[in-house]
Design a protein around this motif. Structure first.
Motif, short mmCIF file in Angstrom:
data_model
loop_
_atom_site.label_atom_id
_atom_site.label_comp_id
_atom_site.label_asym_id
_atom_site.label_seq_id
_atom_site.Cartn_x
_atom_site.Cartn_y
_atom_site.Cartn_z
N HIS A 230 0.85 -1.18 0.00
CA HIS A 230 0.00 0.00 0.00
C HIS A 230 0.88 1.23 0.00
CE1 HIS A 230 0.91 0.47 4.28
NE2 HIS A 230 0.59 -0.81 4.45
N GLN B 154 -0.95 4.13 -5.52
CA GLN B 154 -1.63 2.85 -5.69
C GLN B 154 -2.88 3.02 -6.55
OE1 GLN B 154 -2.59 1.06 -1.92
NE2 GLN B 154 -2.63 -1.01 -2.79
N SER C 232 -7.95 -0.05 -5.34
CA SER C 232 -7.49 -0.90 -4.24
C SER C 232 -8.17 -0.51 -2.94
CB SER C 232 -5.97 -0.78 -4.08
OG SER C 232 -5.32 -1.21 -5.25
N LEU D 173 -7.27 0.38 0.30
CA LEU D 173 -7.00 1.58 1.10
C LEU D 173 -7.28 2.88 0.32
CD1 LEU D 173 -3.94 0.55 3.30
CD2 LEU D 173 -6.38 0.46 3.81
N TYR E 22 1.07 -7.31 4.26
CA TYR E 22 1.18 -5.97 3.64
C TYR E 22 2.51 -5.31 3.98
CZ TYR E 22 -3.82 -5.89 2.51
OH TYR E 22 -5.05 -6.14 1.98
N HIS F 141 -5.74 1.86 9.75
CA HIS F 141 -5.58 2.95 8.78
C HIS F 141 -6.46 4.14 9.14
CE1 HIS F 141 -4.53 4.72 4.90
NE2 HIS F 141 -5.81 5.01 4.72
#
Lengths: 296, 296
Positions: free
Chosen positions: A168, A172, A176, A178, A203, A243
């Motif tokens: 990530h 990106q 995806s 995130l 990840y 996140h």
């Protein structure tokens, strides 16, 4: 080192070119689209060549033998892992391009592999785990690796096959997980739909992936397969919750809205031991045998 | 059944076309070379079409949708298992040809796979043994199978993947072991050089291979991988000694003159159980659901 990087304007490529430049390497960055390349963070610092590497004769035009190494990251058609074009178009074009590079005299080739080479194997996967890909993308990468390993017997070159796990970071694909979550947070959405979230993955921040690829490239002797992974399983649920906490946002997760993907197991992560052995090993060398420059 | 056979003038193809004709099927035999086809044992009894199946658009010209099934045996470049052309030329051409057949409406496809898909796995190999090919030929066949399995998801068709082990019989490549031995016997040579001879292999007469492929083809429902093998390991030493005894010849064997091949294990043979299950299963059916003709 003089290094040619393909896929230089892609997600990983942008970070790898930047990392190479920061280590003082001379980089020639190859990408199809000059417009996209002009927006790359390395623009103006690396030599740029607009080229479709899958066009016949491209390797010759790149004058590849003048480079100490080639970092090959280009691969079209992602993230659609199921597309048959990975096998019936991309794979033969890749065989041709990389075969031409090697026959033109390239001595070191770092190629991005994928955790999808492992297929439906569960748990902690190391480089000796049999590769049993089930996606067209995984099969194509796995077969390309086999092709290059056979090619090594007739045309000796160093093949560094870096199996990338999940990543990530900046640049990106917006589709995806995130980036979609960031977009939902920025848009003030109250709810974010996703899968059950209990699946365990591996990840790494893409900057760390780039740093590791550069370390591999600078290693004076490593040849073979190496996982580029955190080595630590994390659930998708924890990933998204951490996140949101890190960016100070707030959103409700609707776990279970989407089914779990059928092309990967519920729980898999990489064994990162080999990379650390390689790294420790390379610290024994003070300089690169080809360039005479400090290695790490 | 109306059946299209590719590679019809090859070693296996000649026997399969003959076996199909004997069972009353209508056969269209495809091969590249009319001269070679004119010498095939089926010449004059099967419809012959001269065609290079790897030429673009060939599937369309074959009008493949008019056949009840296609038996695909063609594969160029053998027995050089190591040639990279299996991967960078033959594999994409095979994907294209077979993909075109399926998209043109072919509902049943019997394709010859190979024991080389198993790679360096030792012992008794069944269809669930992970395929880990190490030769370019084995990789190409294995990847083609993966391609077709993915294609089945979007275009349902029956895929009968017959993994052939070692064979011997009329029409075999003169460079193979037993034809070379026959030539030495016919020439009155006192000594025959070969490898150590202790390696264990799995051999079937090619006529038996053809009979089994026809039985698979006539099975009204089988879809999947099946070994075509004797199920009985035999040393190369015993094979050649029994052959000489059977033909009433005399020659001294110089075992150990050549090294053992590095692309296959010392001892491997097929588990033939699945084929027998399929055969028993098909005996339950009195006639083929598509053709109405007796099955076996």
């Amino acid at each position: 080192m003089r290094i040619l990087v393909t896929g230089a304007s892609g997600f990983v490529g942008c970070h790898v070119v930047t990392a190479l430049l920061e280590k003082g390497h001379r980089v020639t960055a190859v990408a199809r689209d000059p417009q996209r390349a002009s927006q790359a963070p390395w623009h103006g610092r690396a030599t740029f060549l607009a080229a479709d590497i899958h066009a016949p004769g491209c390797a010759e035009r790149l004058d590849a033998s003048h480079f100490d190494a080639v970092v090959h990251l280009a691969w079209p058609g992602l993230p659609n892992y199921a597309a048959l074009t990975h096998l019936d178009r991309t794979l033969p074009a890749e065989c041709r391009f990389l075969g031409e590079l090697v026959r033109a005299g390239v001595r070191q080739l770092l190629v991005s592999g994928t955790c999808f080479e492992y297929g439906l194997a569960s748990g902690c996967l190391n480089e000796s785990t049999p590769s049993q890909p089930v996606t067209a993308y995984g099969m194509a990468k796995n077969t390309l690796r086999g092709y290059l390993e056979i090619l090594q017997k007739s045309h000796p070159f160093r093949l560094q096959w870096a199996r990338l796990f999940y990543m990530h970071g900046r640049g990106q694909n917006p589709g995806s997980l995130l980036p979609q979550l960031d977009a939902a947070l920025a848009g003030g959405q109250p709810v974010f739909n996703l899968s059950g979230g209990e699946q365990l993955r591996d990840y790494l921040p893409v900057e760390e992936v780039a740093t590791r690829l550069v370390a591999l490239l600078e290693h004076p002797g490593f040849d073979g397969i190496v996982n580029i992974c955190s080595g630590k399983p994390i659930s998708v649920r924890r990933l998204v919750e951490e996140h949101v906490a890190a960016v100070g946002g707030s959103i409700r997760f609707n776990f279970g809205h989407y089914p779990y993907p059928d092309y990967e197991p519920m729980a898999f992560w990489g064994d990162g031991t080999r990379f650390y052995h390689i790294l420790n090993d390379s610290l024994r060398y003070s300089e690169h045998p080809l360039t005479g420059k400090p290695c790490l």
